[in-house]
Design a protein around this motif. Sequence first.
Motif: not given
Length: 552
Positions: A280-292
């Motif tokens: 039920g929770t979300f974490v922003d992983d855009a930076l670590v996965t290269g899509v930010a």
Amino acid sequence: MQALLLGCLLVCCPALAQDDKPQFTDVTVDVKVDFQNYSPLTPERHLHLFMGSGLAWIDHDRDDWPDLYFCQGAAFPTVKTEQPEHSDQLFRNRNGVFENITALAGLWNFDCSMGTAVGDYDNDGFQDLYVSSYGPNHLYKNNGDGTWSEIADQPILNDKRFGASCTWADVDADGDLDLYVANYLQLPPDDYPLCSHEEGGKRYPGGCHPRFQKHEYDILFRNNGDGTFADISQEAGLISETPRAGLGVFVFDPDDDRDLDFYIANDTVHNQLWVNSGRGTFVDDALVTGVAVNGFGVAEAGMGVNGGDIDGDGRIDLFVTNYFNETNTLYRNDGVAFTDVTAEYGLGAPSKQRLGFGTSFLDVNNDGWLDIFVANGHVQSYPPELERHTPFAQLPQLFLNKNGQRFEEISLKAGSYFLKKVVGRSSGMADFDRDGRSDLAIQHLNDSAAILRNDSEPNNHSVTIELIGTQSDREAIGAFMEAKLGDRRIVRLCNGSVSYLASDERRTQIGIGEQTALDSVTVRWPSGLTESWRSLGTQGVHKLIEGRGDAR
């Protein structure tokens, strides 16, 4: 030796034996779609009026022909009258020709509408519709008898923030659809930020740069399963970082952990990849996965977003349209993270002098490779004396996928529509005439919409699939399909909302060239169930019902 090599190529790669002629015909008048976008620009250049409106392919009456819903703009400041002239409009598809049934359906909406999300939120078999707006958003329930009703007893859904793209997705795997809304900027009508600049002793108004505006938090609504919704944005973690200027949203499962995540294309700031913990929770992983940001580490002005397996490796890649003097960005999914491969795939230079909005993934020539359409148009209309040489109206673009290795721009030979400059905004894909080829609908700013019929040659074969969830939500949004065709593996998603403010037809078409059937299709449903079907041919539509296939 040369003859032997050529013979091998013709046998092993039948597509090479044919002279592909991707071609789209503008049939807007012929199919009787007469929608005109209305978003009159003000002398002060209020920014939201430049952003355009979305569209949705939706089977309003369950007759297996995709109908078409257009969002409409509005004058600013909005003047409420007893008989307003400009509304969203619904066109019913009658065997490939359309009829405006807005009044019959009761789908009047006179607000400044933006994005669309199509989904059967109550699992009654009829697709429902959520519409975001500059102003209050709206949820419309399909009554199943040709009419629609707005769900007006839940003020929580009528959020008045500046909503952009939105999508349905079952984030908690309970079998019903939840709702994500990407919000843009804080532009309240009574305190609207206006900007201008002085040049040559004269002051020129212009839209304020989004980077220097107050951004809005996105919203996640949980479907309670009883017809009501709850705002769970806070507890889900969407308020854990500073708000961003969201415009595009795409739902998929990039980490392959069997739950659905959201990718958000943001304007001038880092994009976001909200990864679902399954709790039920979300974490922003855009930076670590290269899509930010792009491959140079620069945040771009993201508008639209789409996803699909562009290189045939079985993983879903991402494509984001960006601002003028930036390039659009193709992020290849390498399994653990993504790599910006825009330049090496031939998508950088052609997009540098364009401002991209809508982008549709479709297999133009039914060869099993996803091609890319981009709707272009600027957000600034400069007066001639400034000599900016930055065109407001721009040419649309079509890129043909060359066997997953690169893209070739074929715009100038794809039909007359691609030779005319337009102020493009939203785009959506459907096979509206049921000939087995993917067609396009496109919204333009303050102009007529366009319907492009796919008349590409050769008329290769395709297999059409419709997923029907039982344990999963009925629409099966986010389901992962893997088709086998000889030694080829073709992956497709059952998408939620796509492009910019748009919803494609929910059915999936898989191009198979000159073949007559897929060997098999394996479906990984949102519920987690995986099952297969064998020998799916080109005739009719294959309705795959969860629980009826061979379990894997």
